[in-house]
Design an enzyme around this catalytic site. Sequence first.
Site, PDB file in Angstrom:
ATOM      1  CB  SER A  24      -0.912   0.024   1.238  1.00 24.71           C
ATOM      2  OG  SER A  24      -1.946  -0.923   1.117  1.00 24.71           O
ATOM      3  N   PRO A  25       0.314   2.370  -0.488  1.00 25.23           N
ATOM      4  CG  PRO A  25      -1.234   3.986  -1.120  1.00 25.23           C
ATOM      5  CD  PRO A  25      -1.029   2.519  -1.071  1.00 25.23           C
ATOM      6  CB  CYS A  27       2.839   9.725   3.223  1.00 24.00           C
ATOM      7  SG  CYS A  27       1.402  10.020   2.168  1.00 24.00           S
ATOM      8  CE1 TYR A 188      -4.685  13.688   3.777  1.00 21.60           C
ATOM      9  CE2 TYR A 188      -4.924  11.376   3.170  1.00 21.60           C
ATOM     10  CZ  TYR A 188      -4.318  12.361   3.923  1.00 21.60           C
ATOM     11  OH  TYR A 188      -3.337  12.033   4.835  1.00 21.60           O
TER      12      TYR A 188
END
Length: 327
Positions: A24-25, A27, A188
């Site tokens: 998964s992404p 950050c 977001y």
Amino acid sequence: MVNPLLFQPMQLGSVRFKNRILISPMCQYSAVDGMANNWHLVHLGKFAQGGAGSVMVEATAISPEGRITHGDIGLWNDEQIAPLRRITTFLRENGAVPAIQLAHAGRKAATQRPWHGHGPLNERDVARGERPWRIVAPSAIAMDEGYIVPSELTKADLMDMLEDWRKAARRAVEAGFSFLEIHCAHGYLLHEFLSPLSNRRNDTYGGDQVGRMKFPLEVIEAVRSVWPDNYPLSVRISSVDGMDGGIDLDDSVAFAREAKARGADLIDCSSGGLINSATAPRIPRGYSFQVPYADEIRRRVGIGTVAVGLILNPHQAEDILRGHLEQ
């Protein structure tokens, strides 16, 4: 395990995944002017070396204003393509499908890197050269007490933003990605449109569920219009807000159904994050706690889903796969 499903190949469009493990992404807040660097190459490359079927680059801003922090990767100009192409080349050479998540932080933009507090940018950050910028959202409602009040997006702003999404998706193709995800979760921008707690608009982009879904669905259409038909497109959602009056699972089923109609191939099922950090707990957590959301959306919508959240070992992942495929 005999013939584990976890390690069986999977085909989505023309893209073959050697197994069902997706990184998964995550950050890293370590870019400079939106440019990926050696940190990102090593961070992402090690997962390909470890055997993952696909590795997804962190939430990548479609515009400078769409960054969470000054350290976010971006794809708002052509100069940002080459550093990402270096990463996709390495991932592909080591057997992983290169993936990227495109995002706009909305009212969660202009915040501190986690090691500086993860709050709104303040005088200490300005002294480090990290000034806040104008942030935008569906409605002029701050993310939480003490945070910047965003400017409400106009219809003209939204049309400009759709072009930012298109251009970023085109650059993702040029950078060598063959799997793309649109970030509609964790508080977001696109999640802010979907939730009645953050979208108080009285035009066609607010009000009832149809209105609140309108802009996120337009983003999916815009990205799909330039993203190759044979490449998979995923949409990450917060399946539930976990807050009174917020998104519930029926809302997410309805959105997933409309996303599928506009070309989404997968729904990546997370939860929460509308207020405070993306991982702020709003529902009870335990092993595989978000898998029921993925299961319900897959069953009711007839679309592939991605399950995330406290899936910690291969036996657990295999049990999830076999439970799904036996139903």
